[in-house]
Scaffold this active site. Structure first.
Site, short mmCIF file in Angstrom:
data_model
loop_
_atom_site.label_atom_id
_atom_site.label_comp_id
_atom_site.label_asym_id
_atom_site.label_seq_id
_atom_site.Cartn_x
_atom_site.Cartn_y
_atom_site.Cartn_z
N LYS A 52 -8.46 -0.64 -9.67
CA LYS A 52 -8.47 -0.37 -8.23
C LYS A 52 -9.88 -0.61 -7.68
CE LYS A 52 -7.28 3.83 -8.96
NZ LYS A 52 -6.87 5.22 -9.00
N HIS A 54 -12.12 -0.36 -3.59
CA HIS A 54 -12.21 -0.38 -2.13
C HIS A 54 -13.21 -1.44 -1.70
CE1 HIS A 54 -10.63 3.85 -2.39
NE2 HIS A 54 -9.91 3.36 -1.41
N ARG A 76 -3.33 -0.73 5.35
CA ARG A 76 -2.54 0.18 6.17
C ARG A 76 -2.75 -0.11 7.64
NH1 ARG A 76 -2.84 6.40 4.62
NH2 ARG A 76 -1.00 6.42 5.95
N SER A 84 -5.58 9.47 8.72
CA SER A 84 -5.71 9.88 7.33
C SER A 84 -7.18 10.08 6.95
CB SER A 84 -5.07 8.83 6.43
OG SER A 84 -5.26 9.14 5.07
N TYR A 141 1.01 -1.19 3.42
CA TYR A 141 1.52 0.07 2.87
C TYR A 141 2.87 0.39 3.50
CZ TYR A 141 1.73 5.09 1.96
OH TYR A 141 2.11 6.35 1.58
#
Length: 147
Positions: A52, A54, A76, A84, A141
């Protein structure tokens, strides 16, 4: 069937990695930008691995694009990201964010929030996909949840 005999009978599928209950998610699927377990753990793994990040596309290891690795980029809806992320920032004790959602949203849209800027981040992966169309899957997402 124990793990070793399962590996001998068929190659490890990505589902096996995700569903492995013998290890924490951080070990099964580490962030490359984190110190623990990070790249050290990734290099120990053989065969298929989930990693993973970012990181924006321009900070990915060059080898990720040169060695034929498959990349799944999940984004998203920016409105959902703001809400969020606002609640996440308020929860973090070291961030200690006390502002309003409106103030946070304005900071986010001005690219003044950590992990900004949002749209250039997405656009970087879109550019990479145009160069490597079979190597990169870009999906929202919301589409995953709807599927």
């Amino acid at each position: 069937m124990d793990k070793s005999s399962r590996e001998d009978s068929h190659p490890i599928d990505l589902t096996d990695i995700v569903q492995n209950r013998d290890e924490t998610m951080e070990i099964r699927c580490p962030y490359i930008e984190h110190v623990y377990p990070g790249l050290k753990e990734v290099t120990k793994r053989k065969g298929r691995r989930l990693i993973k990040t970012h990181l924006p596309s321009h900070l990915l290891p060059v080898s990720a694009l040169e060695n034929g690795s498959k990349i799944i980029y999940i984004y998203r809806n920016p409105k959902d990201v703001i809400v969020s992320y606002y609640h996440f920032a308020r929860m973090l004790t070291y961030a200690n964010y006390k502002g309003t959602l409106d103030k946070f949203a304005r900071s986010f849209m001005k690219d003044c929030a950590p992990y900004s800027p949002y749209f250039p981040h997405i656009n970087g992966y879109l550019r990479q996909k145009s160069k490597n169309p079979t190597q990169i899957l870009i999906i929202s997402y919301e589409d995953i949840k709807a599927g």
